[in-house]
Design a protein around this motif. Structure first.
Motif, PDB file in Angstrom:
ATOM      1  N   ALA A 117       0.832  -1.206   0.000  1.00  0.00           N
ATOM      2  CA  ALA A 117       0.000   0.000   0.000  1.00  0.00           C
ATOM      3  C   ALA A 117       0.867   1.256   0.000  1.00  0.00           C
ATOM      4  O   ALA A 117       0.575   2.227  -0.712  1.00  0.00           O
ATOM      5  CB  ALA A 117      -0.941  -0.003   1.203  1.00  0.00           C
ATOM      6  N   LEU A 118       1.941   1.251   0.766  1.00  0.00           N
ATOM      7  CA  LEU A 118       2.844   2.402   0.789  1.00  0.00           C
ATOM      8  C   LEU A 118       3.512   2.602  -0.569  1.00  0.00           C
ATOM      9  O   LEU A 118       3.649   3.739  -1.031  1.00  0.00           O
ATOM     10  CB  LEU A 118       3.904   2.232   1.879  1.00  0.00           C
ATOM     11  N   ARG A 119       3.908   1.516  -1.204  1.00  0.00           N
ATOM     12  CA  ARG A 119       4.509   1.635  -2.546  1.00  0.00           C
ATOM     13  C   ARG A 119       3.497   2.205  -3.536  1.00  0.00           C
ATOM     14  O   ARG A 119       3.851   3.040  -4.383  1.00  0.00           O
ATOM     15  CB  ARG A 119       5.048   0.286  -3.012  1.00  0.00           C
ATOM     16  N   ARG A 120       2.244   1.769  -3.438  1.00  0.00           N
ATOM     17  CA  ARG A 120       1.198   2.300  -4.330  1.00  0.00           C
ATOM     18  C   ARG A 120       0.997   3.793  -4.086  1.00  0.00           C
ATOM     19  O   ARG A 120       0.936   4.590  -5.029  1.00  0.00           O
ATOM     20  CB  ARG A 120      -0.120   1.542  -4.109  1.00  0.00           C
ATOM     21  N   LEU A 121       0.920   4.198  -2.818  1.00  0.00           N
ATOM     22  CA  LEU A 121       0.751   5.616  -2.489  1.00  0.00           C
ATOM     23  C   LEU A 121       1.942   6.440  -2.963  1.00  0.00           C
ATOM     24  O   LEU A 121       1.786   7.574  -3.406  1.00  0.00           O
ATOM     25  CB  LEU A 121       0.544   5.787  -0.973  1.00  0.00           C
ATOM     26  N   GLU A 122       3.123   5.842  -2.908  1.00  0.00           N
ATOM     27  CA  GLU A 122       4.317   6.539  -3.375  1.00  0.00           C
ATOM     28  C   GLU A 122       4.270   6.700  -4.899  1.00  0.00           C
ATOM     29  O   GLU A 122       4.576   7.775  -5.428  1.00  0.00           O
ATOM     30  CB  GLU A 122       5.572   5.792  -2.940  1.00  0.00           C
ATOM     31  N   ARG A 123       3.883   5.643  -5.607  1.00  0.00           N
ATOM     32  CA  ARG A 123       3.756   5.734  -7.081  1.00  0.00           C
ATOM     33  C   ARG A 123       2.737   6.788  -7.489  1.00  0.00           C
ATOM     34  O   ARG A 123       2.902   7.465  -8.494  1.00  0.00           O
ATOM     35  CB  ARG A 123       3.338   4.377  -7.670  1.00  0.00           C
ATOM     36  N   GLU A 124       1.671   6.943  -6.690  1.00  0.00           N
ATOM     37  CA  GLU A 124       0.627   7.927  -6.975  1.00  0.00           C
ATOM     38  C   GLU A 124       1.030   9.341  -6.563  1.00  0.00           C
ATOM     39  O   GLU A 124       0.282  10.288  -6.773  1.00  0.00           O
ATOM     40  CB  GLU A 124      -0.671   7.524  -6.272  1.00  0.00           C
TER      41      GLU A 124
END
Length: 106
Positions: A50-57
């Motif tokens: 989830a943190l990686r997804r938020l970072e990509r966004e």
């Protein structure tokens, strides 16, 4: 039937914690557990994707930090876009929760 968090709700909770201070993954999982009286008790392995997804966004930014006598940690903080997404998401969630209470009643 127990309520369940979807991806967006979980992301909003992470943004909410990061709106208060920067944290690393394990710390976020522990904080979710503690603040929710263990109602939200997710394995750390759920938090990191989830943190990686938020970072990509572009909603959070991560930075590595060396820790004395321990492994490096990746700390996450909200970006300006993340702050805006948090405020918008929090307001929408509160409207939804109030509407649900109106339907479910006392």
């Amino acid at each position: 039937m127990a309520p369940r968090l979807d991806r967006g709700d979980f992301g909003l909770l992470l943004l909410g914690l990061l709106a208060q201070r920067e944290m690393y993954g394990y710390e976020l999982a522990a904080e979710l557990r503690q603040r929710s009286d263990s109602v939200i008790d997710l394995p750390e392995g759920t938090v990191y994707p989830a943190l990686r997804r938020l970072e990509r966004e572009g909603l959070v930014a991560g930075r590595w930090s060396d820790v004395a006598n321990g492994p490096r940690r990746r700390y996450y903080a909200l970006t300006l876009k993340g702050q805006q997404a948090f405020v918008s998401g929090r307001d929408a969630w509160r409207r939804f929760a109030a509407a649900a209470e109106g339907v479910l009643g006392p």
